[in-house]
Design a protein around this motif. Structure first.
Motif, PDB file in Angstrom:
ATOM      1  N   THR A  83      36.854  -1.851  -4.683  1.00 31.08           N
ATOM      2  CA  THR A  83      36.401  -1.687  -6.067  1.00 31.08           C
ATOM      3  C   THR A  83      35.206  -2.592  -6.281  1.00 31.08           C
ATOM      4  O   THR A  83      35.284  -3.802  -6.030  1.00 31.08           O
ATOM      5  N   ARG A  84      34.116  -2.019  -6.744  1.00 30.30           N
ATOM      6  CA  ARG A  84      32.935  -2.840  -7.004  1.00 30.30           C
ATOM      7  C   ARG A  84      33.132  -3.641  -8.285  1.00 30.30           C
ATOM      8  O   ARG A  84      33.541  -3.101  -9.318  1.00 30.30           O
ATOM      9  N   ALA A  85      32.842  -4.933  -8.211  1.00 30.17           N
ATOM     10  CA  ALA A  85      33.036  -5.819  -9.357  1.00 30.17           C
ATOM     11  C   ALA A  85      31.858  -5.727 -10.315  1.00 30.17           C
ATOM     12  O   ALA A  85      30.696  -5.751  -9.883  1.00 30.17           O
ATOM     13  N   ASP A  86      32.147  -5.644 -11.607  1.00 32.76           N
ATOM     14  CA  ASP A  86      31.089  -5.683 -12.612  1.00 32.76           C
ATOM     15  C   ASP A  86      30.511  -7.083 -12.732  1.00 32.76           C
ATOM     16  O   ASP A  86      29.310  -7.268 -12.903  1.00 32.76           O
ATOM     17  N   THR A  87      31.381  -8.089 -12.642  1.00 27.86           N
ATOM     18  CA  THR A  87      30.948  -9.483 -12.738  1.00 27.86           C
ATOM     19  C   THR A  87      30.902 -10.092 -11.349  1.00 27.86           C
ATOM     20  O   THR A  87      31.898 -10.077 -10.624  1.00 27.86           O
ATOM     21  N   LEU A  88      29.750 -10.644 -10.965  1.00 33.72           N
ATOM     22  CA  LEU A  88      29.619 -11.275  -9.659  1.00 33.72           C
ATOM     23  C   LEU A  88      30.405 -12.577  -9.618  1.00 33.72           C
ATOM     24  O   LEU A  88      31.125 -12.852  -8.659  1.00 33.72           O
ATOM     25  N   ALA A  89      30.238 -13.396 -10.651  1.00 41.24           N
ATOM     26  CA  ALA A  89      30.957 -14.674 -10.720  1.00 41.24           C
ATOM     27  C   ALA A  89      30.818 -15.242 -12.124  1.00 41.24           C
ATOM     28  O   ALA A  89      29.871 -14.933 -12.855  1.00 41.24           O
TER      29      ALA A  89
END
Length: 516
Positions: A83-89
């Motif tokens: 799943t690609r994350a919307d928030t990197l960090a």
């Protein structure tokens, strides 16, 4: 000798990749792993009856991994749920708020503008443009190509007509100095300087070239169901399907040679396996230190202690949490970044550290205890210093104080297991606990890493301590390069019968990241 397999020592990501790719081409392969499971640094440990990821947690460069699965005759989506994350960090300095970076570049620009003002947003745009340019220059010739020297061989790969490109990668300038050109806010200098820790290095000693890591992460971060351990298991499954044989609990004591080239390996049990090709998926320093026998000591150099990358204090914990809205990847910065790295340089764990926290159960109901991995950078002195119970308690207290200063409250006492540089030194011999091989300090460091081929014919290297660098994606690329070296050296002496597989590694991928 004609029917002997290529022997791969170690089932880390580099070794697993090498095995999957070689066996896909019909070559017999045997992987010998001293531990009971695959993964190397990618591993899980039990905490209060629950497995917790104890290795890399940031999964980037998905197109590179996709291309490796395809070249091995498989499809990533058939083996991993990503799943690609919307928030990197998420980043915090105190209790006044936090700054998120996003997969959507414009959202990151807006967030930085709201956090530090319009000049900071403009500086971020300029920084991102420069980081991308450096990455584009070095992607094919350096990151995905075999080891190369400076400057003429690299210039040849880049293109002799692109003389300006060598200047554009800014190898002789300090990253910290260049960050000051883009950001007046010291918090943003910290944030973008922290990316050098992805390759185990200090932002105060690395060349500005390494700003490319920020671009790499900005291209996407993915979550893997089951954690990074699932990637290791998937690569093992693909390699097994292609015919690779795995033997666990099989420690190699010695690599044998005759007339200057590899002839076999001797296991701890006394068993001898004959082969003309050995891929060592360990830190090359283990070869140079004689840990695989005197016959191959000259194959690679030992990294001197002062040139080692960072090690770490790693807490694996289960706890209820309050006071701070965690994302999957979270960074809690200290208020004196220079002091942190000064302490590490003289062999001490920082007393006021920056802490990275991975909320492994992010997205699950938060009404009970959650699993965490928390990392504080530390010196790679585990072969000279054993951490006492008192030191461990003090490091835990210092780490919790940093989280508390940013508003995060965990249970006290914290149920946890702590892995120190001493532990890493035992797991990865000849490293002192260095987790990334050689530190990327100074303009020449990237050109001093061990390449796929060693000084002994038939002996190859793969893993995060070899070219092209540290981190899960780079370790996988090192495995690809090792497989290509083995194939190239065998192609004129033996015919193999490639399997019918889909795709290959020649297609350019929309590269992404650096380190995990």
């Amino acid at each position: 000798m004609a029917d002997t397999p290529t022997v791969i020592i170690g089932a880390g990501i580099g070794g697993l990749t090498t095995a999957a790719l070689l066996s896909a081409r019909g070559m017999p392969v045997t992987v010998l792993e001293k531990e009971a499971t695959p993964g190397g640094k990618v591993r899980q440990l039990d905490v209060d009856g629950t497995p917790v990821d104890a290795g890399p947690t940031v999964f980037t460069m998905r197109p590179v991994i996709d291309a490796i699965f395809e070249a091995a005759g498989a499809c990533t989506d058939d083996h991993l749920q990503l799943t690609r994350a919307d928030t990197l960090a998420r980043h915090a300095w105190d209790r006044t708020g936090h700054l998120d970076l996003f997969a959507d570049h414009e959202r990151s620009v807006d967030a930085i503008g709201q956090f530090a003002g319009s000049d900071a947003a403009r500086g971020f745009r300029e920084f991102s443009t420069e980081a991308k340019r450096i990455f584009d220059i070095l992607d094919e010739p350096m990151l995905r190509g075999g080891k190369v020297s400076w400057p003429l061989p690299l210039m040849w790969r880049i293109g002799l007509w692109r003389v300006g490109a060598l200047h554009a990668i800014r190898p002789y300038e300090s990253l910290w100095k260049v960050l000051g050109e883009h950001f007046a806010d010291p918090r943003l200098q910290q944030l973008f300087g922290r990316y050098t820790t992805y390759c185990g290095s200090s932002p105060f000693q690395t060349p500005a070239t390494l700003m490319l890591i920020a671009h790499v992460e900005a291209q996407g971060v993915w979550k893997i169901k089951g954690g990074m351990n699932a990637l290791a298991n998937a690569l093992e499954t693909v390699a097994r399907g292609n015919g690779t044989r795995f033997r666990y609990g099989a420690k190699v004591e010695e690599i044998q040679t005759s007339r200057g080239r590899v002839t076999g390996v001797t296991l701890e049990s006394g068993e001898v396996m004959h082969t003309r090709s050995v891929v060592c998926n360990a830190d090359p320093s283990a070869l140079g230190a004689g840990m695989f026998g005197e016959q191959v000591r000259k194959a690679a150099s030992v990294t001197k202690p002062q040139n080692r990358s960072l090690s770490a204090m790693v807490w694996l914990a289960k706890s209820k949490v309050s006071g701070f809205n965690l994302d999957h990847h979270n960074v809690f910065f200290s208020d004196d970044y220079a002091a942190e790295f000064d302490a590490i340089r003289v062999g001490s764990v920082p007393t006021n550290p920056t802490a990275y926290l991975c909320a492994l159960d992010h997205g699950a109901p938060a009404d009970g205890a959650q699993r965490f991995q928390i990392i504080v950078n530390a010196p790679a002195n585990g072969d000279k210093h054993t951490y006492t119970a008192e030191e461990k308690d003090q490091c835990t207290s210092n780490m919790l104080s940093r989280l508390n200063a940013c508003g995060l409250e965990l249970e006290t006492p914290l149920p946890h297991s702590l892995v120190t540089p001493s532990d890493f030194s035992k797991l990865f011999p000849a490293t002192g606990g260095a987790l990334y091989g050689r530190a990327s300090h100074g303009w020449a460091a990237s050109f001093l890493r061990q390449g796929s081929r060693t000084r002994i014919p038939g002996l190859y290297c793969a893993g995060g301590a070899t070219h092209p660098g540290a981190g899960v994606p780079m370790a996988a690329l090192s495995g690809k390069l090792a497989s290509e070296a083995v194939l190239s050296d065998h192609i004129s002496t033996r015919r193999y019968h490639p399997k019918a597989i889909v795709g290959g590694m020649s297609t350019r991928s929309a590269m992404t990241e650096a380190s995990g």
